[in-house]
Design a protein around this motif. Structure first.
Motif, PDB file in Angstrom:
ATOM      1  N   TRP A  68       0.814  -1.203   0.000  1.00  0.00           N
ATOM      2  CA  TRP A  68       0.000   0.000   0.000  1.00  0.00           C
ATOM      3  C   TRP A  68       0.854   1.262   0.000  1.00  0.00           C
ATOM      4  O   TRP A  68       0.480   2.269  -0.613  1.00  0.00           O
ATOM      5  CB  TRP A  68      -0.958  -0.001   1.191  1.00  0.00           C
ATOM      6  CG  TRP A  68      -2.174  -0.812   0.874  1.00  0.00           C
ATOM      7  CD1 TRP A  68      -2.477  -2.049   1.336  1.00  0.00           C
ATOM      8  CD2 TRP A  68      -3.232  -0.462  -0.013  1.00  0.00           C
ATOM      9  NE1 TRP A  68      -3.649  -2.489   0.802  1.00  0.00           N
ATOM     10  CE2 TRP A  68      -4.150  -1.526  -0.030  1.00  0.00           C
ATOM     11  CE3 TRP A  68      -3.509   0.651  -0.793  1.00  0.00           C
ATOM     12  CZ2 TRP A  68      -5.299  -1.511  -0.786  1.00  0.00           C
ATOM     13  CZ3 TRP A  68      -4.659   0.665  -1.556  1.00  0.00           C
ATOM     14  CH2 TRP A  68      -5.544  -0.410  -1.543  1.00  0.00           C
ATOM     15  N   SER A  69       2.008   1.226   0.649  1.00  0.00           N
ATOM     16  CA  SER A  69       2.872   2.414   0.608  1.00  0.00           C
ATOM     17  C   SER A  69       3.378   2.654  -0.807  1.00  0.00           C
ATOM     18  O   SER A  69       3.479   3.801  -1.247  1.00  0.00           O
ATOM     19  CB  SER A  69       4.039   2.259   1.582  1.00  0.00           C
ATOM     20  OG  SER A  69       4.890   1.216   1.176  1.00  0.00           O
ATOM     21  N   ARG A  70       3.674   1.579  -1.522  1.00  0.00           N
ATOM     22  CA  ARG A  70       4.093   1.749  -2.923  1.00  0.00           C
ATOM     23  C   ARG A  70       2.948   2.257  -3.780  1.00  0.00           C
ATOM     24  O   ARG A  70       3.147   3.085  -4.674  1.00  0.00           O
ATOM     25  CB  ARG A  70       4.622   0.430  -3.466  1.00  0.00           C
ATOM     26  CG  ARG A  70       5.954   0.070  -2.873  1.00  0.00           C
ATOM     27  CD  ARG A  70       6.504  -1.192  -3.446  1.00  0.00           C
ATOM     28  NE  ARG A  70       7.809  -1.481  -2.860  1.00  0.00           N
ATOM     29  CZ  ARG A  70       8.546  -2.513  -3.188  1.00  0.00           C
ATOM     30  NH1 ARG A  70       8.120  -3.377  -4.083  1.00  0.00           N
ATOM     31  NH2 ARG A  70       9.710  -2.716  -2.618  1.00  0.00           N
ATOM     32  N   ILE A  71       1.743   1.760  -3.514  1.00  0.00           N
ATOM     33  CA  ILE A  71       0.586   2.230  -4.279  1.00  0.00           C
ATOM     34  C   ILE A  71       0.379   3.723  -4.058  1.00  0.00           C
ATOM     35  O   ILE A  71       0.098   4.480  -4.991  1.00  0.00           O
ATOM     36  CB  ILE A  71      -0.675   1.423  -3.897  1.00  0.00           C
ATOM     37  CG1 ILE A  71      -0.565   0.009  -4.464  1.00  0.00           C
ATOM     38  CG2 ILE A  71      -1.935   2.107  -4.373  1.00  0.00           C
ATOM     39  CD1 ILE A  71      -1.643  -0.936  -3.982  1.00  0.00           C
ATOM     40  N   TYR A  72       0.518   4.176  -2.796  1.00  0.00           N
ATOM     41  CA  TYR A  72       0.320   5.594  -2.493  1.00  0.00           C
ATOM     42  C   TYR A  72       1.453   6.460  -3.037  1.00  0.00           C
ATOM     43  O   TYR A  72       1.257   7.652  -3.246  1.00  0.00           O
ATOM     44  CB  TYR A  72       0.190   5.802  -0.988  1.00  0.00           C
ATOM     45  CG  TYR A  72      -1.125   5.322  -0.438  1.00  0.00           C
ATOM     46  CD1 TYR A  72      -2.326   5.630  -1.053  1.00  0.00           C
ATOM     47  CD2 TYR A  72      -1.172   4.549   0.712  1.00  0.00           C
ATOM     48  CE1 TYR A  72      -3.527   5.182  -0.560  1.00  0.00           C
ATOM     49  CE2 TYR A  72      -2.378   4.098   1.224  1.00  0.00           C
ATOM     50  CZ  TYR A  72      -3.551   4.419   0.583  1.00  0.00           C
ATOM     51  OH  TYR A  72      -4.740   3.981   1.072  1.00  0.00           O
ATOM     52  N   LEU A  73       2.625   5.875  -3.276  1.00  0.00           N
ATOM     53  CA  LEU A  73       3.746   6.653  -3.809  1.00  0.00           C
ATOM     54  C   LEU A  73       3.734   6.754  -5.332  1.00  0.00           C
ATOM     55  O   LEU A  73       4.461   7.567  -5.897  1.00  0.00           O
ATOM     56  CB  LEU A  73       5.076   6.032  -3.366  1.00  0.00           C
ATOM     57  CG  LEU A  73       5.517   6.347  -1.947  1.00  0.00           C
ATOM     58  CD1 LEU A  73       6.796   5.600  -1.625  1.00  0.00           C
ATOM     59  CD2 LEU A  73       5.721   7.825  -1.767  1.00  0.00           C
ATOM     60  N   ILE A  74       2.945   5.943  -6.004  1.00  0.00           N
ATOM     61  CA  ILE A  74       2.942   5.933  -7.469  1.00  0.00           C
ATOM     62  C   ILE A  74       2.654   7.316  -8.052  1.00  0.00           C
ATOM     63  O   ILE A  74       3.377   7.763  -8.954  1.00  0.00           O
ATOM     64  CB  ILE A  74       1.960   4.867  -8.011  1.00  0.00           C
ATOM     65  CG1 ILE A  74       2.567   3.485  -7.824  1.00  0.00           C
ATOM     66  CG2 ILE A  74       1.646   5.099  -9.478  1.00  0.00           C
ATOM     67  CD1 ILE A  74       1.638   2.348  -8.196  1.00  0.00           C
TER      68      ILE A  74
END
Length: 126
Positions: A68-74
């Motif tokens: 989820w942190s990667r999804i929010y950083l996209i």
């Protein structure tokens, strides 16, 4: 000579019989009862399974948090990439203006089109 039964005393067991013969060894049992060992092994295995499940859940939670942190950083990373491409585009336009004196249109619109080629070092040939 003929033996007579009266003259010979027969060897008989004593009255009431002989004492019982002790043929078993009288040794104390070593260690605990087998049920105690079984209970101890069961407790140790239950504790190990509990720790394993707890660790697996923690691992899954960390993996979910990472995803989820990667999804929010996209969006942030995409915006950074877009800014870099626009900066490169304007730099190319500036070099083209400096060299040719005018800018040429490659496409039929002024819309920004993301480059579809990869920049490779000049010393590598095809």
């Amino acid at each position: 000579m003929k033996p007579t039964t009266a003259s010979m005393a027969q060897d008989l067991p004593p009255t009431g019989g002989y004492e019982p013969v002790q043929y078993k060894r009288n040794l104390p049992a070593r260690g605990f009862r087998p049920s105690y060992y079984l209970a101890a092994v069961g407790l140790i295995m239950t504790w190990g399974l509990y720790k394993y499940v707890k660790g697996a859940r923690e691992h899954n939670e960390l993996a979910r948090e990472k995803m989820w942190s990667r999804i929010y950083l996209i969006p942030l990373l995409q915006a950074e990439t877009d800014r870099d491409q626009v900066r490169r585009y304007w730099a190319d336009q500036g070099r083209e203006q400096e060299l040719l004196g005018k800018t040429t249109k490659v496409y039929h619109s002024d819309r920004f089109v993301r480059p579809t080629y990869a920049v490779t070092p000049s010393h590598i040939s095809k």
